[in-house]
Write a protein that holds these residues in place. Structure first.
Motif, PDB file in Angstrom:
ATOM      1  N   SER A   3      45.670  12.827  -8.688  1.00 47.66           N
ATOM      2  CA  SER A   3      46.076  11.543  -8.128  1.00 47.66           C
ATOM      3  C   SER A   3      45.651  10.438  -9.088  1.00 47.66           C
ATOM      4  O   SER A   3      44.596  10.508  -9.711  1.00 47.66           O
ATOM      5  N   LEU A   4      46.489   9.440  -9.206  1.00 43.86           N
ATOM      6  CA  LEU A   4      46.239   8.301 -10.073  1.00 43.86           C
ATOM      7  C   LEU A   4      45.235   7.390  -9.387  1.00 43.86           C
ATOM      8  O   LEU A   4      45.447   6.973  -8.248  1.00 43.86           O
ATOM      9  N   TYR A   5      44.141   7.051 -10.066  1.00 43.04           N
ATOM     10  CA  TYR A   5      43.078   6.256  -9.440  1.00 43.04           C
ATOM     11  C   TYR A   5      43.616   4.949  -8.858  1.00 43.04           C
ATOM     12  O   TYR A   5      43.309   4.597  -7.724  1.00 43.04           O
ATOM     13  N   ASP A   6      44.424   4.249  -9.614  1.00 40.16           N
ATOM     14  CA  ASP A   6      44.929   2.956  -9.146  1.00 40.16           C
ATOM     15  C   ASP A   6      45.827   3.073  -7.919  1.00 40.16           C
ATOM     16  O   ASP A   6      46.063   2.087  -7.234  1.00 40.16           O
ATOM     17  N   ALA A   7      46.362   4.264  -7.649  1.00 40.91           N
ATOM     18  CA  ALA A   7      47.307   4.438  -6.547  1.00 40.91           C
ATOM     19  C   ALA A   7      46.882   5.514  -5.553  1.00 40.91           C
ATOM     20  O   ALA A   7      47.672   5.939  -4.725  1.00 40.91           O
ATOM     21  N   HIS A   8      45.622   5.940  -5.595  1.00 38.69           N
ATOM     22  CA  HIS A   8      45.194   7.038  -4.713  1.00 38.69           C
ATOM     23  C   HIS A   8      44.898   6.586  -3.282  1.00 38.69           C
ATOM     24  O   HIS A   8      44.726   7.410  -2.394  1.00 38.69           O
ATOM     25  N   ARG A   9      44.831   5.267  -3.061  1.00 37.48           N
ATOM     26  CA  ARG A   9      44.625   4.790  -1.700  1.00 37.48           C
ATOM     27  C   ARG A   9      45.456   3.553  -1.442  1.00 37.48           C
ATOM     28  O   ARG A   9      45.846   2.838  -2.370  1.00 37.48           O
ATOM     29  N   LEU A  10      45.747   3.335  -0.175  1.00 43.68           N
ATOM     30  CA  LEU A  10      46.534   2.207   0.261  1.00 43.68           C
ATOM     31  C   LEU A  10      45.781   1.523   1.387  1.00 43.68           C
ATOM     32  O   LEU A  10      45.328   2.194   2.314  1.00 43.68           O
TER      33      LEU A  10
ATOM     34  N   THR B   7      45.974   2.381   6.614  1.00 46.62           N
ATOM     35  CA  THR B   7      45.386   2.819   5.345  1.00 46.62           C
ATOM     36  C   THR B   7      45.857   4.246   5.040  1.00 46.62           C
ATOM     37  O   THR B   7      46.306   4.968   5.929  1.00 46.62           O
ATOM     38  N   GLY B   8      45.725   4.629   3.783  1.00 49.56           N
ATOM     39  CA  GLY B   8      46.047   5.988   3.371  1.00 49.56           C
ATOM     40  C   GLY B   8      45.236   6.341   2.139  1.00 49.56           C
ATOM     41  O   GLY B   8      44.861   5.454   1.361  1.00 49.56           O
TER      42      GLY B   8
ATOM     43  N   ARG C  99      46.850  16.727   0.058  1.00 55.76           N
ATOM     44  CA  ARG C  99      46.174  16.455   1.338  1.00 55.76           C
ATOM     45  C   ARG C  99      45.903  14.962   1.432  1.00 55.76           C
ATOM     46  O   ARG C  99      45.301  14.360   0.538  1.00 55.76           O
ATOM     47  N   PHE C 100      46.390  14.361   2.508  1.00 48.45           N
ATOM     48  CA  PHE C 100      46.255  12.931   2.756  1.00 48.45           C
ATOM     49  C   PHE C 100      45.376  12.671   3.968  1.00 48.45           C
ATOM     50  O   PHE C 100      45.341  13.469   4.896  1.00 48.45           O
ATOM     51  N   ALA C 101      44.721  11.509   3.971  1.00 53.06           N
ATOM     52  CA  ALA C 101      44.044  10.986   5.158  1.00 53.06           C
ATOM     53  C   ALA C 101      44.667   9.623   5.432  1.00 53.06           C
ATOM     54  O   ALA C 101      44.845   8.814   4.513  1.00 53.06           O
ATOM     55  N   PHE C 102      45.007   9.376   6.684  1.00 52.93           N
ATOM     56  CA  PHE C 102      45.615   8.113   7.080  1.00 52.93           C
ATOM     57  C   PHE C 102      44.755   7.464   8.158  1.00 52.93           C
ATOM     58  O   PHE C 102      44.157   8.151   8.980  1.00 52.93           O
ATOM     59  N   GLY C 103      44.727   6.127   8.141  1.00 56.78           N
ATOM     60  CA  GLY C 103      43.929   5.401   9.115  1.00 56.78           C
ATOM     61  C   GLY C 103      44.718   4.280   9.763  1.00 56.78           C
ATOM     62  O   GLY C 103      45.705   3.780   9.212  1.00 56.78           O
ATOM     63  N   ARG C 104      44.259   3.912  10.929  1.00 56.84           N
ATOM     64  CA  ARG C 104      44.857   2.825  11.696  1.00 56.84           C
ATOM     65  C   ARG C 104      43.739   1.842  12.019  1.00 56.84           C
ATOM     66  O   ARG C 104      42.882   2.108  12.854  1.00 56.84           O
TER      67      ARG C 104
END
Length: 187
Positions: free
Chosen positions: A39-46, A62-63, A89-94
């Motif tokens: 995963s690209l560090y700059d784009a690994h989370r939202l 969030t993701g 594998r992703f983790a998503f948040g609300r």
């Protein structure tokens, strides 16, 4: 009793030999390494914010990319591609500012020459539904076939990378680069 133990031990040894024989007589290992998958560090989370202030109460959805796994197969043809499979594998948040219980995220998968130009890039949607009372969901997305071109049989998979990340705005990329994280206030 000893004869029963000897027969049992012999059966285990023969079973072990059979599985080793099958392994050597089965498909041959790849002649070269698989491309790196990461995963690209700059784009690994939202992190989505509601409002200008970058505080916990303004966090919407969030993701995060938690893990990238891959396997590949070289084929016999001299200029044939490498076929790669991936699981992300992703983790998503609300967060507190999230509207609704469903969100469609977009992530990309890009094949690149190592430290060079992008060869191919595709964007995929992933819709996440948060069950009532839940603010976190983990999902694994599988990509069954990624084709990595090779000019000739001697071109190794180590010449390529497969990079994943979220589609982000410029502000979201800057937030990731800042390294900021949230701490939940303890009262």
């Amino acid at each position: 009793m000893r004869s029963i133990a000897a027969v049992f031990a012999a059966a285990l040894v023969l079973t072990g030999c059979q599985s080793v024989r099958d392994r050597f007589d089965g498909p041959q290992p790849n002649p070269g390494p698989c491309p790196n998958a990461l995963s690209l560090y700059d784009a690994h989370r939202l992190v989505e914010f509601s409002g200008e202030e970058r505080v916990l109460r303004n966090v919407g959805f969030t993701g995060e990319v938690l893990n990238v796994r891959s396997a590949c197969t070289y084929t016999d043809s001299s200029a044939s591609p490498i076929d790669m499979q991936m699981a992300i594998r992703f983790a998503f948040g609300r967060g507190a500012a999230a509207q609704g219980s469903e969100k469609t995220y977009h992530y990309f998968v890009a094949v690149t020459r190592t430290d060079r130009a992008v060869i191919e890039r595709q964007v995929f949607p992933i819709t996440v539904r948060f069950p009532p009372g839940e603010d976190r969901v983990e999902l694994t997305e599988e990509i069954g076939s990624i084709t990595i071109p090779r000019a000739e049989a001697s071109t190794s998979g180590s010449n390529f990378e497969v990079i994943v990340g979220f589609e982000l705005t410029a502000e979201q990329v800057e937030f990731n680069r800042s390294g900021l994280r949230f701490r939940v206030p303890v009262e």
